[in-house]
Motif scaffolding. Structure first.
Motif, PDB file in Angstrom:
ATOM      1  N   ALA A  77      60.664  38.164 100.524  1.00 33.94           N
ATOM      2  CA  ALA A  77      59.904  38.705  99.413  1.00 33.94           C
ATOM      3  C   ALA A  77      60.799  38.919  98.299  1.00 33.94           C
ATOM      4  CB  ALA A  77      59.059  40.005  99.958  1.00 33.94           C
ATOM      5  N   TYR A  78      62.109  39.435  98.676  1.00 32.33           N
ATOM      6  CA  TYR A  78      62.927  39.940  97.682  1.00 32.33           C
ATOM      7  C   TYR A  78      63.288  38.490  96.818  1.00 32.33           C
ATOM      8  CZ  TYR A  78      63.824  44.610  99.076  1.00 32.33           C
ATOM      9  OH  TYR A  78      63.368  45.823  99.816  1.00 32.33           O
ATOM     10  N   TRP A  79      63.742  37.720  97.511  1.00 30.88           N
ATOM     11  CA  TRP A  79      64.617  36.331  96.883  1.00 30.88           C
ATOM     12  C   TRP A  79      63.638  35.500  96.784  1.00 30.88           C
ATOM     13  CZ3 TRP A  79      68.480  38.501  94.980  1.00 30.88           C
ATOM     14  CH2 TRP A  79      69.172  39.535  95.663  1.00 30.88           C
ATOM     15  N   THR A  80      62.654  34.751  97.379  1.00 31.61           N
ATOM     16  CA  THR A  80      61.956  33.710  96.928  1.00 31.61           C
ATOM     17  C   THR A  80      61.158  33.771  95.526  1.00 31.61           C
ATOM     18  OG1 THR A  80      61.483  33.417  99.544  1.00 31.61           O
ATOM     19  CG2 THR A  80      60.160  32.149  98.074  1.00 31.61           C
ATOM     20  N   ASP A  81      61.505  32.567  95.118  1.00 32.66           N
ATOM     21  CA  ASP A  81      60.830  32.564  93.752  1.00 32.66           C
ATOM     22  C   ASP A  81      60.975  33.389  92.840  1.00 32.66           C
ATOM     23  OD1 ASP A  81      59.383  30.355  94.927  1.00 32.66           O
ATOM     24  OD2 ASP A  81      57.625  31.688  95.538  1.00 32.66           O
ATOM     25  N   THR A  82      62.363  33.978  92.882  1.00 34.04           N
ATOM     26  CA  THR A  82      62.951  35.142  91.973  1.00 34.04           C
ATOM     27  C   THR A  82      62.018  36.047  91.660  1.00 34.04           C
ATOM     28  OG1 THR A  82      63.781  33.048  90.902  1.00 34.04           O
ATOM     29  CG2 THR A  82      64.454  35.062  89.790  1.00 34.04           C
ATOM     30  N   HIS A  83      61.693  36.806  92.593  1.00 33.62           N
ATOM     31  CA  HIS A  83      60.756  38.117  92.507  1.00 33.62           C
ATOM     32  C   HIS A  83      61.712  39.357  91.924  1.00 33.62           C
ATOM     33  CE1 HIS A  83      56.708  36.780  93.016  1.00 33.62           C
ATOM     34  NE2 HIS A  83      57.234  35.690  93.983  1.00 33.62           N
ATOM     35  N   ALA A  84      62.913  39.382  92.127  1.00 30.12           N
ATOM     36  CA  ALA A  84      63.857  40.382  92.150  1.00 30.12           C
ATOM     37  C   ALA A  84      65.151  39.909  91.535  1.00 30.12           C
ATOM     38  CB  ALA A  84      64.108  41.009  93.378  1.00 30.12           C
ATOM     39  N   PHE A  85      65.987  40.646  90.928  1.00 28.11           N
ATOM     40  CA  PHE A  85      67.190  40.482  90.447  1.00 28.11           C
ATOM     41  C   PHE A  85      68.097  41.670  90.906  1.00 28.11           C
ATOM     42  CE2 PHE A  85      65.643  42.662  86.960  1.00 28.11           C
ATOM     43  CZ  PHE A  85      66.810  43.427  86.213  1.00 28.11           C
ATOM     44  N   GLU A  86      69.487  41.307  91.218  1.00 30.19           N
ATOM     45  CA  GLU A  86      70.421  42.363  91.502  1.00 30.19           C
ATOM     46  C   GLU A  86      71.219  42.808  90.278  1.00 30.19           C
ATOM     47  OE1 GLU A  86      74.107  42.785  94.458  1.00 30.19           O
ATOM     48  OE2 GLU A  86      72.787  41.377  94.999  1.00 30.19           O
ATOM     49  N   TYR A  87      71.173  44.119  89.964  1.00 31.04           N
ATOM     50  CA  TYR A  87      71.831  44.663  88.773  1.00 31.04           C
ATOM     51  C   TYR A  87      72.375  46.214  89.062  1.00 31.04           C
ATOM     52  CZ  TYR A  87      73.641  44.219  84.099  1.00 31.04           C
ATOM     53  OH  TYR A  87      74.090  44.288  82.905  1.00 31.04           O
ATOM     54  N   TRP A  88      72.826  46.516  88.279  1.00 28.63           N
ATOM     55  CA  TRP A  88      73.356  48.054  87.967  1.00 28.63           C
ATOM     56  C   TRP A  88      72.336  48.801  87.756  1.00 28.63           C
ATOM     57  CZ3 TRP A  88      77.373  48.813  91.474  1.00 28.63           C
ATOM     58  CH2 TRP A  88      78.428  47.791  91.617  1.00 28.63           C
ATOM     59  N   SER A  89      71.648  49.588  88.764  1.00 26.88           N
ATOM     60  CA  SER A  89      70.674  50.549  88.159  1.00 26.88           C
ATOM     61  C   SER A  89      71.076  52.088  88.826  1.00 26.88           C
ATOM     62  CB  SER A  89      69.337  50.404  88.768  1.00 26.88           C
ATOM     63  OG  SER A  89      68.234  51.316  88.748  1.00 26.88           O
ATOM     64  N   HIS A  90      70.459  52.572  89.708  1.00 28.65           N
ATOM     65  CA  HIS A  90      70.987  53.760  90.371  1.00 28.65           C
ATOM     66  C   HIS A  90      72.363  53.603  91.095  1.00 28.65           C
ATOM     67  CE1 HIS A  90      70.611  57.788  92.397  1.00 28.65           C
ATOM     68  NE2 HIS A  90      71.202  57.088  93.449  1.00 28.65           N
ATOM     69  N   ALA A  91      72.395  52.349  91.463  1.00 29.40           N
ATOM     70  CA  ALA A  91      73.862  51.829  91.881  1.00 29.40           C
ATOM     71  C   ALA A  91      73.693  50.374  92.068  1.00 29.40           C
ATOM     72  CB  ALA A  91      74.146  52.369  93.399  1.00 29.40           C
ATOM     73  N   ALA A  92      73.999  49.523  92.896  1.00 28.12           N
ATOM     74  CA  ALA A  92      73.642  48.160  92.884  1.00 28.12           C
ATOM     75  C   ALA A  92      72.226  48.203  93.708  1.00 28.12           C
ATOM     76  CB  ALA A  92      74.761  47.346  93.648  1.00 28.12           C
ATOM     77  N   CYS A  93      71.433  47.476  92.941  1.00 30.16           N
ATOM     78  CA  CYS A  93      70.200  47.646  93.349  1.00 30.16           C
ATOM     79  C   CYS A  93      69.324  46.301  93.226  1.00 30.16           C
ATOM     80  CB  CYS A  93      69.302  48.682  92.395  1.00 30.16           C
ATOM     81  SG  CYS A  93      69.664  50.363  92.853  1.00 30.16           S
ATOM     82  N   LEU A  94      68.501  45.940  93.874  1.00 30.16           N
ATOM     83  CA  LEU A  94      67.489  45.021  93.566  1.00 30.16           C
ATOM     84  C   LEU A  94      66.501  45.617  92.769  1.00 30.16           C
ATOM     85  CD1 LEU A  94      66.929  43.755  97.518  1.00 30.16           C
ATOM     86  CD2 LEU A  94      67.819  42.268  95.337  1.00 30.16           C
ATOM     87  N   LEU A  95      66.147  44.958  91.679  1.00 30.71           N
ATOM     88  CA  LEU A  95      65.149  45.237  90.416  1.00 30.71           C
ATOM     89  C   LEU A  95      63.970  44.189  90.577  1.00 30.71           C
ATOM     90  CD1 LEU A  95      68.025  46.138  88.197  1.00 30.71           C
ATOM     91  CD2 LEU A  95      66.437  47.684  89.471  1.00 30.71           C
ATOM     92  N   PRO A  96      62.947  44.748  89.910  1.00 28.49           N
ATOM     93  CA  PRO A  96      61.594  43.710  89.931  1.00 28.49           C
ATOM     94  C   PRO A  96      62.201  42.850  88.688  1.00 28.49           C
ATOM     95  CG  PRO A  96      60.675  45.963  90.030  1.00 28.49           C
ATOM     96  CD  PRO A  96      62.397  46.010  89.894  1.00 28.49           C
ATOM     97  N   VAL A  97      61.866  41.654  88.639  1.00 21.76           N
ATOM     98  CA  VAL A  97      62.228  40.445  87.963  1.00 21.76           C
ATOM     99  C   VAL A  97      61.607  40.908  86.596  1.00 21.76           C
ATOM    100  CG1 VAL A  97      60.712  38.888  88.187  1.00 21.76           C
ATOM    101  CG2 VAL A  97      62.841  38.155  87.404  1.00 21.76           C
ATOM    102  N   GLU A  98      60.713  41.284  86.498  1.00 22.97           N
ATOM    103  CA  GLU A  98      59.787  41.439  85.058  1.00 22.97           C
ATOM    104  C   GLU A  98      60.575  42.661  84.383  1.00 22.97           C
ATOM    105  OE1 GLU A  98      56.933  43.449  88.422  1.00 22.97           O
ATOM    106  OE2 GLU A  98      58.600  41.593  88.104  1.00 22.97           O
TER     107      GLU A  98
END
Length: 391
Positions: A77-98
């Motif tokens: 759900a996170y990684w298939t078809d780029t539904h999320a990206f990993e970046y610095w938010s609260h800490a290292a987080c998965l974020l909705p790609v939109e």
């Protein structure tokens, strides 16, 4: 701070707690059709961490809200078809790609304010980009090595370069493989319609402040700022135009803001009973957790063992909309072991047993063993509840 209208809504402490629980997906029927991706969109950020006891934190977060969702399904759900990206938010987080465009302010800040403690050999950055372009997604090891020595902090030039490219937004993490980041060019991984830094800082911040308010239900300035690790003055600059409304909450002693849609629809429904990751966004800010739940939460994994009070990876127990205890779990074969169980009182025993049995089933354990109960007089009640549920 910007002059704001006076609050017209007064909330009790219980009102605020219920708003927070519903906003975070713990009150009312879960949206199982939206699944893990729905949880990610609702929360706006799911924190990543290297520690894995029952499971890694980014797996525990949807489990806590949806129940025994398949662990492979979580990763897909996170990684298939780029539904999320990993970046610095609260800490290292998965974020909705939109939300990629709304982190342009942070990418610009990283580009404009070099603060690297590692040397980057000439040409290394360009070489990493060239290699990813020609060979496709790669780990730092595949790019040429992640470390110069065995020391965890001693990154190679290649690792420094690819992490810098990730912070700049030229590279993204497209999956985790054995907990190693797999990097690819953003131009390939992020949908073209989203791949831009056109939004100015104010628009980015307005969006993130609004999303934080919606994910919290109601929060103080500090709560809202902490959600995506914004500065207080950044929140101040945009909160009047964020769509959130000022409210007062009994006992909080500080101004607060709420999601108007949440205020218009009083929270109701069934409370979830579950174990929470210490990195769950319901409880990741310690001062807020104490204010909302009257519960002190602290991860002790990095505390020397003799100084730990509740255990290495103490997971708060949520039941009836309250935090009623903690369990420090482990796995031994097909047995989930509660190394230490701390309960707020006798009424917490059934909830703790239910939470333990459900978690055991999720990680394919067939038995539960309790090693230590901080209040010995509660051991019998917990053991009896477990025996009935496992029978």
């Amino acid at each position: 701070m910007t002059t704001l209208p006076r609050p017209t809504t007064e909330l009790s402490a219980d009102d605020a707690r219920r708003l927070a629980l519903r906003a975070q997906g713990f009150l009312g029927a879960p949206d199982r059709r939206a699944g893990v991706r729905g949880v990610l969109r609702r929360l706006g950020a799911v924190q990543l961490d290297t520690i894995s006891v029952l499971a890694r934190s980014h797996e525990l977060v949807p489990y806590a809200r949806l129940g025994a969702v398949g662990r492979r399904a979580v990763e897909d759900a996170y990684w298939t078809d780029t539904h999320a990206f990993e970046y610095w938010s609260h800490a290292a987080c998965l974020l909705p790609v939109e939300e990629w465009p709304h982190f342009a302010f942070r990418r610009r800040a990283y580009r404009d304010r070099p603060h690297w403690n590692h040397e980057l050999p000439d040409g290394t950055y360009d070489q990493v980009i060239k290699q990813l372009r020609s060979e496709g997604p790669l780990t730092a090891t595949e790019l040429g090595g992640a470390k110069r020595t065995s020391e965890w902090w001693d990154w190679s030039g290649t690792k420094v370069a690819v992490e810098r490219a990730l912070m700049y937004g030229e590279v993204v993490c497209v999956e985790r493989r054995g907990w190693k980041r797999v990097y690819d060019l953003a131009e390939r991984a992020v949908p073209q319609a989203l791949l831009h830094d056109e939004l100015d800082d104010a628009e980015c911040l307005r969006r993130l402040v609004r999303l934080a308010g919606q994910a919290l239900g109601v929060g103080t300035r500090a709560d809202i700022a902490d959600y995506h690790r914004l500065k207080g003055e950044q929140v101040d600059a945009v909160i009047a135009d964020s769509g959130l409304v000022p409210v007062t909450v009994a006992g909080w002693g500080r101004p607060a803001w709420a999601d108007p849609a949440a205020l218009a629809d009083p929270p109701r429904g069934r409370h979830r009973t579950t174990l929470l990751s210490p990195f769950d966004s319901l409880i990741w800010e310690r001062a807020r957790t104490e204010r909302v739940f009257g519960f002190t939460h602290r991860l002790e994994a990095y505390v020397p063992k003799p100084k730990r009070v509740y255990g290495y990876f103490a997971m708060p127990i949520l039941a009836g909309g309250r935090l009623v205890g903690r369990v420090d779990p482990a796995r031994e074969g097909s047995t989930l072991v509660a190394r230490q169980l701390t309960l707020e009182g006798p009424k917490a025993a059934p909830a703790a047993a239910r939470a333990l049995v459900e978690a055991a089933s999720w990680v394919e354990c067939t038995d539960v063993r309790v090693e230590r109960v901080d209040a010995p007089e509660l051991r019998g009640a917990v053991t009896a509840e477990l025996a009935a549920l496992l029978a």
